[in-house]
Write a protein that holds these residues in place. Structure first.
Motif, short mmCIF file in Angstrom:
data_model
loop_
_atom_site.label_atom_id
_atom_site.label_comp_id
_atom_site.label_asym_id
_atom_site.label_seq_id
_atom_site.Cartn_x
_atom_site.Cartn_y
_atom_site.Cartn_z
N ALA A 94 -1.76 6.18 -5.33
CA ALA A 94 -2.95 5.46 -4.84
C ALA A 94 -3.56 6.17 -3.64
CB ALA A 94 -2.58 4.03 -4.47
N GLU A 95 -4.87 6.10 -3.59
CA GLU A 95 -5.64 6.60 -2.46
C GLU A 95 -6.16 5.38 -1.70
OE1 GLU A 95 -9.94 8.85 -1.76
OE2 GLU A 95 -9.17 8.59 -3.79
N GLU A 96 -5.93 5.34 -0.40
CA GLU A 96 -6.39 4.21 0.40
C GLU A 96 -7.83 4.45 0.84
OE1 GLU A 96 -5.28 2.02 4.61
OE2 GLU A 96 -3.69 3.06 3.51
N TYR A 134 2.38 1.61 -3.49
CA TYR A 134 1.42 2.04 -4.50
C TYR A 134 1.01 3.50 -4.31
CZ TYR A 134 1.21 -2.91 -5.66
OH TYR A 134 1.53 -4.20 -6.02
N LYS A 135 1.00 3.96 -3.08
CA LYS A 135 0.76 5.39 -2.83
C LYS A 135 1.89 6.23 -3.41
CE LYS A 135 -1.99 5.09 1.42
NZ LYS A 135 -1.95 5.36 2.89
N LEU A 137 -7.92 0.20 -2.62
CA LEU A 137 -7.24 1.41 -3.07
C LEU A 137 -7.94 1.95 -4.31
CD1 LEU A 137 -3.53 0.14 -2.95
CD2 LEU A 137 -4.85 1.21 -1.11
N ILE A 148 0.84 -1.20 0.00
CA ILE A 148 0.00 0.00 0.00
C ILE A 148 0.88 1.24 0.00
CG2 ILE A 148 -1.63 1.37 1.36
CD1 ILE A 148 -2.87 -1.36 2.23
N ASP A 149 1.88 1.27 0.86
CA ASP A 149 2.79 2.42 0.90
C ASP A 149 3.48 2.62 -0.45
OD1 ASP A 149 2.13 2.89 3.55
OD2 ASP A 149 3.89 1.83 4.34
#
Length: 131
Positions: free
Chosen positions: A31-33, A25-26, A50, A22-23
């Motif tokens: 990316a928005e979680e 892809y942000k 995401l 996640i970190d």
């Protein structure tokens, strides 16, 4: 699930280290979680949602005890159709994506290249060529 419509095809990735993914892809793809659900073991993520470039992407850690796949697929590429391939490419490379196919103007009229993320997934990035 926070999708705009029930009619959708949403990629769902299984990764080793979903929180780190996640970190990444942000940082790499902006990316928005939207959601994160920890597993009962307190170490893995059971589910995450995401939004990348206006589209949904879901992921989780591997859960072999539930029969979930444990390895990144080799034959799948996630394609990002974007407004500025160079900007998206540079951000992803700076975040740690590995170049699999250089970003170049292609014969079909797009500026296109492929990257591999640290979790084994392949991403292509493309936009209309500026030539």
């Amino acid at each position: 699930m926070n999708t705009k419509s029930r009619d959708a095809l949403i990629p769902y990735l299984t990764v080793d280290g979903a929180a780190r993914a996640i970190d990444f892809y942000k940082a790499a793809f902006g990316a928005e979680e939207l959601a994160r659900m920890p597993a009962e073991d307190g170490k893995r993520l059971m589910h995450a949602h995401l939004r990348v470039n206006g589209h949904d992407l879901m992921l989780s850690d591997a859960f072999p005890e539930y029969g979930a796949p444990t390895a990144a697929p080799a034959a799948v590429t996630l394609h990002l159709a974007v407004d500025d391939a160079d900007a998206w490419w540079n951000r992803a490379v700076e975040a740690g994506a590995e170049i699999a196919m250089a970003l170049e103007d292609q014969f079909w009229g797009d500026r296109y290249g492929q990257l591999r993320d640290p979790f084994g997934h392949r991403w292509s990035i493309g936009s209309p060529s500026r030539k």
